[in-house]
Design a protein around this motif. Structure first.
Motif, PDB file in Angstrom:
ATOM      1  N   ASP A   1      22.662  45.287  -5.174  1.00  0.00           N
ATOM      2  CA  ASP A   1      23.399  44.759  -4.030  1.00  0.00           C
ATOM      3  C   ASP A   1      22.751  43.474  -3.531  1.00  0.00           C
ATOM      4  O   ASP A   1      21.548  43.429  -3.297  1.00  0.00           O
ATOM      5  CB  ASP A   1      23.431  45.782  -2.885  1.00  0.00           C
TER       6      ASP A   1
ATOM      7  N   SER B   1      22.429  40.670  -0.555  1.00  0.00           N
ATOM      8  CA  SER B   1      22.558  40.574   0.897  1.00  0.00           C
ATOM      9  C   SER B   1      22.097  39.203   1.351  1.00  0.00           C
ATOM     10  O   SER B   1      21.285  38.559   0.689  1.00  0.00           O
ATOM     11  CB  SER B   1      21.699  41.641   1.597  1.00  0.00           C
TER      12      SER B   1
ATOM     13  N   TRP C   1      26.341  41.930   3.905  1.00  0.00           N
ATOM     14  CA  TRP C   1      26.043  42.809   2.767  1.00  0.00           C
ATOM     15  C   TRP C   1      27.264  43.663   2.496  1.00  0.00           C
ATOM     16  O   TRP C   1      28.321  43.446   3.087  1.00  0.00           O
ATOM     17  CB  TRP C   1      24.771  43.615   3.016  1.00  0.00           C
ATOM     18  N   PHE C   2      27.169  44.627   1.593  1.00  0.00           N
ATOM     19  CA  PHE C   2      28.373  45.345   1.190  1.00  0.00           C
ATOM     20  C   PHE C   2      28.993  46.173   2.315  1.00  0.00           C
ATOM     21  O   PHE C   2      30.166  46.518   2.235  1.00  0.00           O
ATOM     22  CB  PHE C   2      28.120  46.207  -0.061  1.00  0.00           C
ATOM     23  N   ARG C   3      28.256  46.452   3.373  1.00  0.00           N
ATOM     24  CA  ARG C   3      28.835  47.187   4.500  1.00  0.00           C
ATOM     25  C   ARG C   3      29.338  46.262   5.602  1.00  0.00           C
ATOM     26  O   ARG C   3      29.962  46.722   6.545  1.00  0.00           O
ATOM     27  CB  ARG C   3      27.818  48.181   5.063  1.00  0.00           C
ATOM     28  N   GLN C   4      29.031  44.973   5.498  1.00  0.00           N
ATOM     29  CA  GLN C   4      29.549  43.964   6.440  1.00  0.00           C
ATOM     30  C   GLN C   4      29.769  42.689   5.625  1.00  0.00           C
ATOM     31  O   GLN C   4      28.856  41.904   5.424  1.00  0.00           O
ATOM     32  CB  GLN C   4      28.553  43.703   7.575  1.00  0.00           C
ATOM     33  N   LEU C   5      30.989  42.512   5.150  1.00  0.00           N
ATOM     34  CA  LEU C   5      31.281  41.458   4.180  1.00  0.00           C
ATOM     35  C   LEU C   5      31.420  40.064   4.787  1.00  0.00           C
ATOM     36  O   LEU C   5      31.444  39.083   4.043  1.00  0.00           O
ATOM     37  CB  LEU C   5      32.542  41.806   3.377  1.00  0.00           C
TER      38      LEU C   5
ATOM     39  N   HIS D   1      30.723  37.773   1.810  1.00  0.00           N
ATOM     40  CA  HIS D   1      30.340  38.518   0.602  1.00  0.00           C
ATOM     41  C   HIS D   1      31.657  38.908  -0.065  1.00  0.00           C
ATOM     42  O   HIS D   1      32.521  39.494   0.572  1.00  0.00           O
ATOM     43  CB  HIS D   1      29.541  39.749   1.010  1.00  0.00           C
TER      44      HIS D   1
ATOM     45  N   ASP E   1      31.385  44.422  -3.519  1.00  0.00           N
ATOM     46  CA  ASP E   1      30.309  45.188  -4.129  1.00  0.00           C
ATOM     47  C   ASP E   1      30.638  45.522  -5.579  1.00  0.00           C
ATOM     48  O   ASP E   1      31.676  46.098  -5.867  1.00  0.00           O
ATOM     49  CB  ASP E   1      30.123  46.477  -3.308  1.00  0.00           C
TER      50      ASP E   1
ATOM     51  N   PHE F   1      20.611  50.020  -5.037  1.00  0.00           N
ATOM     52  CA  PHE F   1      21.101  50.977  -4.051  1.00  0.00           C
ATOM     53  C   PHE F   1      20.838  52.426  -4.459  1.00  0.00           C
ATOM     54  O   PHE F   1      20.579  53.271  -3.621  1.00  0.00           O
ATOM     55  CB  PHE F   1      22.593  50.757  -3.792  1.00  0.00           C
TER      56      PHE F   1
ATOM     57  N   THR G   1      18.167  49.431   0.597  1.00  0.00           N
ATOM     58  CA  THR G   1      18.929  48.397   1.298  1.00  0.00           C
ATOM     59  C   THR G   1      17.917  47.387   1.835  1.00  0.00           C
ATOM     60  O   THR G   1      16.710  47.651   1.845  1.00  0.00           O
ATOM     61  CB  THR G   1      19.753  48.956   2.480  1.00  0.00           C
TER      62      THR G   1
END
Length: 193
Positions: free
Chosen positions: A51, A53, A68-72, A81, A84, A118, A181
């Motif tokens: 991942d 970030s 990052w993959f939870r907040q693009l 981003h 993912d 991850f 992470t």
């Protein structure tokens, strides 16, 4: 011409007196091949979920955003981003983070790019890993950093893009660390500022 960066190297991203407006950081990797005929036949290669970030810091070293993959998206859409990749399959960049430098507030001093495994698989299982900076407007690759150091680490602080005298520069960091992470990697990230 692309600059092939080595660990610790710093270069300007502004070329020919022109300032960059939009760049992207591309991350690519493959799964390392297991040796021998039987290794390939019986459960040889597993997917690797790396991942990418981008952490944004102000001039005081305070983190002001994270992409990052939870907040693009971050910085009011100036950093995006593109999604993912869970396997590393395919050619070219597996994950990409786009940055519109012209839309970043003047208070932003640096962007730190990290990569982590991850699922906790070590970089011994990763092959051909790299990150690269590309001028999105021209498509020209400005710098490339091979992440070729295999090892038991699960994260890397890859590079920092930072402002210096009104010019954007890149610092190839390449610092091995551990973490699923970027949150787990913060002490190493902070020391890179």
């Amino acid at each position: 011409m692309t600059v092939s960066l080595t660990k610790g190297q710093k270069v300007s991203l502004s070329k020919d007196g022109t300032s960059l407006t939009r760049i992207f950081m591309g991350l690519g990797w493959d799964v390392a091949k297991k040796g021998g005929l039987l290794g390939g036949l019986f459960g040889g290669n597993e997917d690797i979920d790396l991942d990418a970030s981008c952490l944004v810091f102000d001039e005081t070293g305070k983190q002001v955003d994270e992409i990052w993959f939870r907040q693009l998206k971050g910085m009011s859409g100036a950093i995006v981003h593109t999604g993912d990749n869970l396997t590393g399959a395919g050619d070219g960049d597996d994950e990409t983070i786009k940055v519109d430098l012209s839309k970043l507030p003047a208070t932003v001093k640096s962007l730190v790019f990290t990569v982590n495994s991850f699922r906790g698989q070590s970089f011994d299982k990763v092959a051909n890993a790299y990150c690269r900076v590309v001028d999105e407007v021209s498509g020209k690759e400005l710098a490339k950093f091979a992440l070729g150091e295999a090892g038991s680490h699960t994260g890397l602080v890859m590079a920092k893009i930072y402002r210096h005298n009104e010019e954007w520069k890149i610092h190839a960091i390449g610092e091995k660390t551990t973490g699923r992470t970027f949150h787990d990697m913060m002490p190493t990230i902070q020391s890179a500022l």
